[in-house]
Every structure is written in structure tokens, then in C-alpha cells.
Write an enzyme that holds these catalytic residues in place. Structure first.
Site, PDB file in Angstrom:
ATOM      1  N   CYS A 285      -4.856  14.177   6.430  1.00 47.20           N
ATOM      2  CA  CYS A 285      -4.874  12.782   6.856  1.00 47.20           C
ATOM      3  C   CYS A 285      -6.211  12.483   7.509  1.00 47.20           C
ATOM      4  O   CYS A 285      -6.757  13.297   8.266  1.00 47.20           O
ATOM      5  CB  CYS A 285      -3.727  12.537   7.838  1.00 47.20           C
ATOM      6  SG  CYS A 285      -3.860  10.997   8.763  1.00 47.20           S
TER       7      CYS A 285
ATOM      8  N   ASP B 274      -2.610   5.548  -2.677  1.00 50.64           N
ATOM      9  CA  ASP B 274      -3.433   6.664  -2.238  1.00 50.64           C
ATOM     10  C   ASP B 274      -3.462   7.696  -3.366  1.00 50.64           C
ATOM     11  O   ASP B 274      -2.419   8.178  -3.806  1.00 50.64           O
ATOM     12  CB  ASP B 274      -2.809   7.246  -0.974  1.00 50.64           C
ATOM     13  CG  ASP B 274      -3.629   8.348  -0.321  1.00 50.64           C
ATOM     14  OD1 ASP B 274      -4.581   8.842  -0.952  1.00 50.64           O
ATOM     15  OD2 ASP B 274      -3.308   8.709   0.817  1.00 50.64           O
TER      16      ASP B 274
ATOM     17  N   ASN C 144      -8.908   0.525   7.913  1.00 53.99           N
ATOM     18  CA  ASN C 144      -7.653   1.259   7.999  1.00 53.99           C
ATOM     19  C   ASN C 144      -7.127   1.190   9.432  1.00 53.99           C
ATOM     20  O   ASN C 144      -7.580   1.920  10.308  1.00 53.99           O
ATOM     21  CB  ASN C 144      -7.840   2.709   7.559  1.00 53.99           C
ATOM     22  CG  ASN C 144      -6.521   3.436   7.379  1.00 53.99           C
ATOM     23  OD1 ASN C 144      -5.481   2.817   7.226  1.00 53.99           O
ATOM     24  ND2 ASN C 144      -6.565   4.759   7.385  1.00 53.99           N
TER      25      ASN C 144
ATOM     26  N   GLU D 141     -10.905   9.864  -2.208  1.00 55.72           N
ATOM     27  CA  GLU D 141     -11.680  10.276  -1.033  1.00 55.72           C
ATOM     28  C   GLU D 141     -12.542  11.494  -1.331  1.00 55.72           C
ATOM     29  O   GLU D 141     -12.300  12.214  -2.304  1.00 55.72           O
ATOM     30  CB  GLU D 141     -10.738  10.570   0.128  1.00 55.72           C
ATOM     31  CG  GLU D 141      -9.862  11.780  -0.111  1.00 55.72           C
ATOM     32  CD  GLU D 141      -8.615  11.795   0.759  1.00 55.72           C
ATOM     33  OE1 GLU D 141      -8.298  12.879   1.296  1.00 55.72           O
ATOM     34  OE2 GLU D 141      -7.952  10.752   0.894  1.00 55.72           O
TER      35      GLU D 141
ATOM     36  N   ASP E   1       0.680  15.295   6.247  1.00 51.22           N
ATOM     37  CA  ASP E   1      -0.248  14.980   5.159  1.00 51.22           C
ATOM     38  C   ASP E   1      -1.436  15.929   5.220  1.00 51.22           C
ATOM     39  O   ASP E   1      -2.498  15.608   5.753  1.00 51.22           O
ATOM     40  CB  ASP E   1      -0.698  13.525   5.306  1.00 51.22           C
ATOM     41  CG  ASP E   1      -1.627  13.074   4.186  1.00 51.22           C
ATOM     42  OD1 ASP E   1      -1.711  13.781   3.157  1.00 51.22           O
ATOM     43  OD2 ASP E   1      -2.260  12.018   4.340  1.00 51.22           O
TER      44      ASP E   1
ATOM     45  N   HIS F 153      -7.257   4.509  -4.109  1.00 52.27           N
ATOM     46  CA  HIS F 153      -8.452   4.983  -3.405  1.00 52.27           C
ATOM     47  C   HIS F 153      -8.574   6.487  -3.561  1.00 52.27           C
ATOM     48  O   HIS F 153      -7.586   7.227  -3.553  1.00 52.27           O
ATOM     49  CB  HIS F 153      -8.498   4.525  -1.939  1.00 52.27           C
ATOM     50  CG  HIS F 153      -7.482   5.109  -1.014  1.00 52.27           C
ATOM     51  ND1 HIS F 153      -7.514   6.406  -0.569  1.00 52.27           N
ATOM     52  CD2 HIS F 153      -6.426   4.539  -0.380  1.00 52.27           C
ATOM     53  CE1 HIS F 153      -6.531   6.623   0.282  1.00 52.27           C
ATOM     54  NE2 HIS F 153      -5.835   5.496   0.394  1.00 52.27           N
TER      55      HIS F 153
ATOM     56  N   TYR G 120       0.847  -1.191   0.000  1.00 50.08           N
ATOM     57  CA  TYR G 120       0.000   0.000   0.000  1.00 50.08           C
ATOM     58  C   TYR G 120       0.882   1.240   0.000  1.00 50.08           C
ATOM     59  O   TYR G 120       1.673   1.441   0.926  1.00 50.08           O
ATOM     60  CB  TYR G 120      -0.916   0.005   1.226  1.00 50.08           C
ATOM     61  CG  TYR G 120      -1.651   1.316   1.428  1.00 50.08           C
ATOM     62  CD1 TYR G 120      -2.560   1.772   0.472  1.00 50.08           C
ATOM     63  CD2 TYR G 120      -1.439   2.087   2.561  1.00 50.08           C
ATOM     64  CE1 TYR G 120      -3.227   2.980   0.647  1.00 50.08           C
ATOM     65  CE2 TYR G 120      -2.103   3.287   2.748  1.00 50.08           C
ATOM     66  CZ  TYR G 120      -2.997   3.725   1.784  1.00 50.08           C
ATOM     67  OH  TYR G 120      -3.660   4.916   1.951  1.00 50.08           O
TER      68      TYR G 120
ATOM     69  N   ASP H  63      -5.592  10.407  -2.977  1.00 50.99           N
ATOM     70  CA  ASP H  63      -6.176  11.577  -2.315  1.00 50.99           C
ATOM     71  C   ASP H  63      -7.572  11.886  -2.867  1.00 50.99           C
ATOM     72  O   ASP H  63      -8.400  11.003  -2.963  1.00 50.99           O
ATOM     73  CB  ASP H  63      -5.222  12.766  -2.431  1.00 50.99           C
ATOM     74  CG  ASP H  63      -3.913  12.531  -1.698  1.00 50.99           C
ATOM     75  OD1 ASP H  63      -3.957  12.058  -0.553  1.00 50.99           O
ATOM     76  OD2 ASP H  63      -2.843  12.811  -2.270  1.00 50.99           O
TER      77      ASP H  63
ATOM     78  N   ARG I 240     -13.333   6.103  -0.796  1.00 48.54           N
ATOM     79  CA  ARG I 240     -13.177   6.400   0.639  1.00 48.54           C
ATOM     80  C   ARG I 240     -14.039   7.593   1.007  1.00 48.54           C
ATOM     81  O   ARG I 240     -14.059   8.601   0.292  1.00 48.54           O
ATOM     82  CB  ARG I 240     -11.707   6.695   0.936  1.00 48.54           C
ATOM     83  CG  ARG I 240     -11.461   7.296   2.316  1.00 48.54           C
ATOM     84  CD  ARG I 240      -9.993   7.479   2.576  1.00 48.54           C
ATOM     85  NE  ARG I 240      -9.734   8.680   3.357  1.00 48.54           N
ATOM     86  CZ  ARG I 240      -8.531   9.094   3.732  1.00 48.54           C
ATOM     87  NH1 ARG I 240      -7.465   8.391   3.381  1.00 48.54           N
ATOM     88  NH2 ARG I 240      -8.387  10.186   4.440  1.00 48.54           N
TER      89      ARG I 240
ATOM     90  N   GLU J 278     -13.587   5.891   6.455  1.00 51.92           N
ATOM     91  CA  GLU J 278     -12.399   6.277   7.206  1.00 51.92           C
ATOM     92  C   GLU J 278     -12.729   6.722   8.634  1.00 51.92           C
ATOM     93  O   GLU J 278     -13.725   7.416   8.883  1.00 51.92           O
ATOM     94  CB  GLU J 278     -11.667   7.406   6.469  1.00 51.92           C
ATOM     95  CG  GLU J 278     -10.482   8.015   7.200  1.00 51.92           C
ATOM     96  CD  GLU J 278      -9.309   7.055   7.364  1.00 51.92           C
ATOM     97  OE1 GLU J 278      -9.509   5.959   7.914  1.00 51.92           O
ATOM     98  OE2 GLU J 278      -8.184   7.430   6.969  1.00 51.92           O
TER      99      GLU J 278
END
Length: 300
Positions: free
Chosen positions: A130, A93, A219, A122, A66, A120, A51, A95, A165, A195
Site C-alpha cells: 500500500c 487499481d 489520493n 505504479e 495490501d 492505474h 474506484y 498495482d 502512479r 502517491e
């Protein structure tokens, strides 16, 4: 570990197979890699998937938190290097997709061209943070559903995995987060990722409400807001994919700190060396013997 002359393998199809198997057994475990070296170590440890953590990528590339500071091109470049270092599937990721639905078209194409097995996306508003930090904001669910539809349209390989996400639990509550996840599945997401639930009851509710809609991500953010459940409990609840995003980064930080403390105190790192790989061990794990074989094969 990736062989410089290995035959092409189908990591995306392999990831799909692993997720299918995880649906009725042990969840697929994906430790976080922040660079090519950490990815190689994950593969050498025997894990089936890597990942690429955005948190770790930001920390390693610019030494910052982040909070949406990296661009899409910087993230894709890191993903490309990680993919080139390993043979295992890489989930990255991506974002927010770095803009609106039109930007998502380009983002998905770039990650797919980089060779990752899945991403993923989001539903945070930019600049994102984050998922275990405070102060997040989310875009409207309808806008995010449009971004998922754009991602589906952009991919060229049907095995390229799209994970949706939602960060809405911390902003709008768990009911809204579950409703958003359902909407994202209807828009075409392959896997769902709610999340930062903050209690075991909330985790169980996410699993109960969404199990059967799509495979689910848990997660296991080291030190984050979500309770640290055992892998057996996570399997019992029905999650298919477990991310351990920053453990490798934290371990590397602790190791570097310890070495530097010894060096500062003693003037040399001698006292710390017994706990470290030798020079030869390290060059072996990053592939020097393979280079030697290739030199013999192709050298003058």
C-alpha cells in the site's frame, strides 16, 4: 444502478468527459469500492465514478493487508464483478501490472475486457505495498516508462484511461517523483498520480510542477500519510480526480464490529437493528423489485 436489461452505455467516454469538466471546476470524486455491493451503494449515493481499491479488495477477499498478495487474475475478477453491478465508470487499481512490460500487455487487455473505464499502474517493485505503508521500493524510471508504453500499445479502446502512479516520493524524494511523473506522461500516460506526499507544501508543489502536463490524481487516503485537505483546497490546487479509497471498508468494519459486540453481549442483535436497513430495504437496494418485474415479463 445497473439494470439487467439496460442498453450499453459508454462509461469510458463518460469518464473522459467528467475529467475534462473537472479540469476547470470541481474535482471528480471517486469513493473506493471493495466489492459489488459497495460499488452499488456508491452509485446509489449519486457519485459519478467508482474506484476499485486494491487495499480493500485484498482485505475483503483474503482478510490480509495490501502487500502484493493478490494475483492479477484475482484483481481482474473483482473488477469484472464491480463493473457488472453498476452503470457508472469504474477505475481499477492494477498495482504494478503484475510483472514486466510484457505482463502489462496482458494485464491491460484483461482489465479492458473486464469492462473497467481505466486503471492505474505504479512503479513499485514487487512485492508491492500500500502506498501509505513503509518499506516500499521502486523500479528504475526507464523500466516503468516502458511499462506505460506497453499499456498504451495494449489498449484497444482509445478512451480506456491509463493513470501512471509513482511511489518514488517516499523512496527517492519529491524531486524524483515529479521527474518520474513527467517521464510517464511522455511515455503516454493520460493522468498522473504522485502517491503519498506528506505535507501540504509537497502537495502544492506536485500540483504546481505537473499541472498542465496531464490531469492529476489526489489520493485522500483515509488515515494515511497525506494531509487531509478540503475538496475546495484540492480544487484550488488543480487536481482533477480525488480518490477516497478505504472509507467504505472502514465504515463496514466499524458497523460489523458494533453488531457483533451487541450480539455477543445480548445474545441477539435486537438492540442494533434500529440502526440497520430493514430486510425489505436491503432487498430493494440490491434490485429485488427489478427481478420481480423481469419474472413477470419472462415467466410462464
Amino acid at each position: 444502478m445497473a439494470d439487467l436489461l439496460s442498453a450499453p452505455t459508454p462509461p469510458r467516454a463518460r469518464l473522459r468527459e467528467l475529467l475534462t469538466a473537472a479540469a476547470s471546476g470541481r474535482p471528480l470524486v471517486a469513493p473506493g469500492a471493495y466489492d459489488a455491493l459497495s460499488a452499488r451503494l456508491i452509485e446509489q449515493a449519486g457519485f459519478d465514478v467508482v474506484y476499485m481499491t486494491g487495499f480493500g479488495t485484498t482485505a475483503s477477499l483474503i482478510g490480509r493487508p495490501d502487500v502484493g498478495l493478490l494475483t492479477g487474475s484475482e484483481m481482474v475478477d473483482n473488477a469484472r464483478r464491480i463493473v457488472a453491478a453498476v452503470d457508472t465508470p469504474v477505475i481499477a487499481d492494477a498495482d504494478t501490472g503484475y510483472g514486466n512490460a510484457i505482463n502489462v500487455l496482458r494485464t491491460v487487455a484483461a482489465y479492458e475486457q473486464a469492462g473497467v473505464a481505466g486503471v492505474h499502474l505504479e512503479d513499485q517493485a514487487m512485492p508491492k505495498k500500500c502506498g501509505h505503508m513503509s518499506g516500499k521500493a521502486v523500479i528504475p524510471a526507464e523500466e516503468m516508462a516502458g511499462k506505460i508504453r506497453a499499456a498504451v500499445a495494449a489498449r484497444r479502446d482509445p478512451d480506456f484511461l491509463l493513470i501512471a502512479r509513482t511511489d518514488a516520493a517516499a523512496v527517492e524524494g519529491l524531486d524524483a517523483a515529479i521527474a518520474r511523473a513527467r517521464a510517464y506522461a511522455e511515455a503516454g500516460a493520460d493522468v498522473l498520480f504522485v502517491e503519498a506526499p506528506t505535507s501540504e507544501d509537497d502537495i502544492a508543489r506536485v500540483a504546481k510542477e505537473l499541472r498542465g502536463v496531464a490531469p492529476l490524481v489526489f489520493n485522500w487516503a483515509e488515515g494515511g500519510r497525506t494531509p487531509a485537505l478540503s475538496l475546495e483546497r484540492i480544487a484550488e490546487l488543480g487536481f482533477s480526480l480525488v480518490l477516497f479509497p478505504i472509507g467504505t471498508l472502514l465504515a463496514a468494519t466499524a458497523g460489523i464490529r458494533a453488531l457483533l459486540e451487541t450480539l455477543r453481549a445480548d445474545g441477539t442483535p435486537t438492540a442494533a437493528l434500529p440502526g440497520l436497513p430493514t430486510f425489505g430495504e436491503f432487498t430493494d437496494l440490491i434490485g429485488l423489485p427489478e427481478i420481480g418485474e423481469l419474472e413477470q415479463r419472462f415467466g410462464a
